[in-house]
Scaffold this active site. Structure first.
Site, short mmCIF file in Angstrom:
data_model
loop_
_atom_site.label_atom_id
_atom_site.label_comp_id
_atom_site.label_asym_id
_atom_site.label_seq_id
_atom_site.Cartn_x
_atom_site.Cartn_y
_atom_site.Cartn_z
N CYS A 59 0.85 -1.20 0.00
CA CYS A 59 0.00 0.00 0.00
C CYS A 59 0.88 1.24 0.00
CB CYS A 59 -0.98 -0.01 1.16
SG CYS A 59 -0.36 0.71 2.67
N GLU A 60 0.42 2.24 -0.73
CA GLU A 60 1.24 3.45 -0.88
C GLU A 60 1.12 4.37 0.33
OE1 GLU A 60 -0.06 5.25 -4.52
OE2 GLU A 60 -1.62 6.42 -3.56
N HIS A 61 0.20 4.05 1.24
CA HIS A 61 0.05 4.90 2.42
C HIS A 61 0.95 4.49 3.57
CE1 HIS A 61 -4.04 5.35 0.43
NE2 HIS A 61 -3.40 6.48 0.26
N HIS A 62 1.27 3.20 3.63
CA HIS A 62 2.09 2.71 4.74
C HIS A 62 3.29 1.89 4.29
CE1 HIS A 62 -2.06 3.22 6.30
NE2 HIS A 62 -1.44 3.76 7.33
N CYS A 98 -1.70 -3.11 6.54
CA CYS A 98 -1.93 -1.87 7.30
C CYS A 98 -3.27 -1.89 8.02
CB CYS A 98 -1.80 -0.63 6.40
SG CYS A 98 -3.01 -0.53 5.10
N GLN A 132 -5.69 -0.33 -3.87
CA GLN A 132 -6.31 -1.45 -4.56
C GLN A 132 -7.31 -1.01 -5.63
OE1 GLN A 132 -7.43 -4.77 -1.94
NE2 GLN A 132 -8.94 -5.34 -3.49
N HIS A 144 -4.82 -6.35 3.57
CA HIS A 144 -3.88 -5.23 3.71
C HIS A 144 -3.24 -5.31 5.09
CE1 HIS A 144 -5.47 -2.62 0.27
NE2 HIS A 144 -6.15 -3.75 0.22
ZN LIG Z 1 -2.11 1.31 3.99
#
Ligand SMILES: [Zn+2]
Length: 223
Positions: A112-115, A183, A153, A181
């Protein structure tokens, strides 16, 4: 004092905002050779580890910054570079096959690009050929390529679907991804059991009959 920008990031939390099908990349994203990127990331990751108080002279830790840097560029995120996109040669549909072709249970190994934490699961892809067909393993390779980027996703299914539609010369493509995920399971809400499904389709798959046939084959209920 709290950083205003970090405060904003925390309010946004895990909400996924995506404005574009394209992965947001800098204009100069591929000006540097991979070796130079690996060297730079190695340096910065070493700084992160040092900041965390780790002793980089320890035998077990000393190689970690290089291993992480190489893993980012050559493995986990190789799909950022368009030069690594698999060549998708198509063939004339000589059999005149005009029904659904479903490629099932394709492994998703993404992040994931956030975490920058893993997204793991499976993709199911189907299309109805017009004039062109494609080698089956090419679908797996294309999924693998788009998965190996920092991702959300929702965008992953869009990118796979759009690319396949272009290559196959038909809108009749459907892509479903179900994935866990880390995260969500290892931090934040720490839900170990939930997973996420995203679906993108065009052409005849807008028709519920086709969509249901696909969902029955892959063993999921229509919603
Ligand atoms: Zn994430």
């Amino acid at each position: 004092m709290k950083d205003k920008n970090n405060e904003r990031i925390e309010i946004l939390g895990d909400n996924h905002f995506s404005k574009n099908t394209e992965t947001p990349l800098r204009a100069d994203a591929f000006d540097k050779p991979d070796d130079e990127k690996i060297k730079n990331i190695q340096y910065h990751f070493e700084m992160i580890m040092k900041e965390m108080g780790l002793d980089l002279t320890d035998d077990s830790l000393s190689g970690t910054p290089y291993r992480v840097a190489k893993m980012y560029i050559k493995e986990l995120f190789y799909g950022l570079n368009p030069a690594n996109r698999p060549k998708l040669s198509t063939f004339e549909n000589k059999y005149g096959y005009q029904k659904m072709l479903v490629e099932q249970n394709i492994t998703i190994d993404s992040a994931c690009e956030h975490h920058f934490l893993p997204i793991v699961g499976h993709a199911n892809v189907a299309y109805i050929p017009k004039d062109k067909v494609i080698g089956l393993s090419k679908i797996n390779r294309l999924v693998d390529y788009y998965a190996h980027r920092p991702q959300v996703q929702e965008r992953l299914v869009l990118q796979i679907c759009n690319d396949l539609q272009k290559v196959l010369g038909t809108e009749d493509v459907i892509v479903a991804v179900s994935a866990k995920h880390l995260c969500v399971s290892s931090r934040g809400i720490k839900d170990k059991n939930s997973f996420t499904t995203t679906l993108e389709y065009g052409g005849c798959f807008a028709d519920k009959t086709y969509r249901d046939e696909f969902l029955t084959i892959i063993g999921q209920q229509s919603v």
